[in-house]
Enzyme design. Structure first.
Site, mmCIF file in Angstrom:
data_model
loop_
_atom_site.group_PDB
_atom_site.id
_atom_site.type_symbol
_atom_site.label_atom_id
_atom_site.label_comp_id
_atom_site.label_asym_id
_atom_site.label_seq_id
_atom_site.Cartn_x
_atom_site.Cartn_y
_atom_site.Cartn_z
ATOM 1 N N TRP A 102 -4.895 7.865 -6.597
ATOM 2 C CA TRP A 102 -3.607 7.319 -8.142
ATOM 3 C C TRP A 102 -4.194 6.552 -9.144
ATOM 4 C CZ3 TRP A 102 0.115 8.857 -6.512
ATOM 5 C CH2 TRP A 102 0.763 9.172 -4.913
ATOM 6 N N ASP A 171 -3.112 -1.963 -10.720
ATOM 7 C CA ASP A 171 -1.991 -1.021 -10.412
ATOM 8 C C ASP A 171 -1.830 -1.691 -9.364
ATOM 9 O OD1 ASP A 171 -0.335 0.611 -8.771
ATOM 10 O OD2 ASP A 171 -1.381 2.751 -9.174
ATOM 11 N N LYS A 195 6.793 -0.209 -0.811
ATOM 12 C CA LYS A 195 5.956 -1.192 0.107
ATOM 13 C C LYS A 195 6.102 -2.596 0.830
ATOM 14 C CE LYS A 195 2.657 2.427 -2.001
ATOM 15 N NZ LYS A 195 3.083 3.694 -0.658
#
Length: 360
Positions: A102, A171, A195
């Site tokens: 990511w 992030d 999540k």
């Protein structure tokens, strides 16, 4: 109905009381005669849901008045572009620490917008560790330093954040609300909800207010943070049901004793699974180095592919879902986000021990 042991990496487990509450309110939200999904986003009933989610998040994460809370769509992937579009001036350089897939994707999008620099990386070791703070080398004219706080695929996590003379952007998609964080240390935090915060569909951005003063004037309206800040994230129709679910999850976290108690529980859950790995004499091999281990995503491999397939097949039969590792790492991954109960981790550890006895 017997609930599965849900170890999916995302979308992932939601607290059962939250699902039950949503089920109760699904057809008739607060005597409106409508589902929350049917409410106008301009109605007073939805407005209360929207503002409650913001207020609870501010309270639980101790977000100071210096920072605004925005609700966006497009997931963290859109933020890979929005961050540099809003915060990377032409004459400055976006600095990125690479700790997994990511962060690589975030860097790729930033390169399309402006100048970038890799400040540190663990790619050479297949992302088995988080670079130490003294390994971070900022470029000249650094606009910001971007990190990915937790790496779902590789099972690594920052346990100490950089404290450097540059705006820190994170992030936090896979570990937001899982532990106490000093928000003042960050210029901007973003996180997809699917999540720890709720279902997919809403992305939370926590941004320091003064950054908005320097956003370029020529950005498309929907890619400009100021659009959301000035309209209370109601410029257009927001993902109303996802924000409603977020508010219910935040209520649940508060009922559990807040983020401090959630963090304590998460560490206990992770310890149960890591202890099964460490006691296996190498039958289960952790991907992450010990000092970089994630409390959210436990990644490990077995002796060979045949045994791994057998492990995953038997696990599925026993009600364990989502344990297959990402193709980048292989093996197995147990994602133990906030809503995954301790009992599920305990059951997994016991299954691992019994499986080892039969195949070691």
């Amino acid at each position: 109905m017997k609930r599965a042991y849900n170890f999916n990496a995302g979308p992932s487990a939601l607290p059962l009381p939250v699902l039950q509450r949503a089920q109760e309110e699904l057809l008739n939200f607060q005597n409106t005669g409508m589902s929350v999904m049917e409410l106008s986003h301009r109605s007073k009933e939805y407005d209360a849901v929207h503002n409650k989610a913001k207020q609870l998040l501010r309270k639980l994460m101790n977000i100071p008045d210096t920072h605004d809370i925005l609700f966006l769509q497009g997931g963290a992937s859109l933020q890979f572009s929005m961050v540099p579009m809003n915060l990377l001036p032409r004459e400055k350089v976006g600095n990125y620490v690479l700790t997994g897939v990511w962060s690589e994707k975030a860097l790729k999008e930033a390169k399309k917008v402006g100048q970038t620099h890799i400040a540190a990386s663990s790619k050479e070791a297949n992302y088995t560790y988080i670079p130490s703070l003294d390994q971070i080398q900022l470029s000249k004219r650094a606009a910001y330093l971007h990190i990915t706080s937790n790496n779902t695929i590789f099972g690594t996590q920052w346990h100490e954040f950089p404290n450097l003379p540059v705006d820190l952007i994170a992030d936090m998609s896979s570990d937001i609300l899982s532990r106490e964080v000093n928000i003042e240390q960050f210029a901007l935090i973003y996180a997809g909800a699917q999540k720890n915060l709720g279902p997919s569909g809403v992305t939370v951005v926590i941004v320091r207010n003064d950054l908005l003063e320097h956003v370029p004037e020529n950005l498309p309206t929907m890619l400009d943070y100021r659009t959301y800040s000035s309209s209370n994230s109601l410029y257009n129709t927001p993902p109303t049901f996802a924000i409603y679910m977020l508010s219910l999850v935040l209520e649940w976290v508060e009922e559990q004793g807040g983020v401090k108690m959630i963090e304590k529980r998460n560490k206990e859950k992770a310890s149960v699974v890591y202890e099964a790995i460490d006691a296996s004499a190498g039958f289960y091999s952790p991907h992450a180095e010990k000092g970089s281990r994630s409390f959210m995503n436990v990644t490990f491999t077995l002796p060979n592919e045949e045994i791994t397939k057998k492990f995953l097949a038997e696990a599925k039969e026993q009600g364990f879902v989502g344990l297959a590792g990402h193709r980048s790492v292989g093996g197995c991954r147990a994602s133990i986000y906030n809503a995954v109960p301790y009992e599920a981790c305990e059951a997994l550890a016991e299954f691992m021990k019994q499986f080892q006895k039969r195949f070691a």
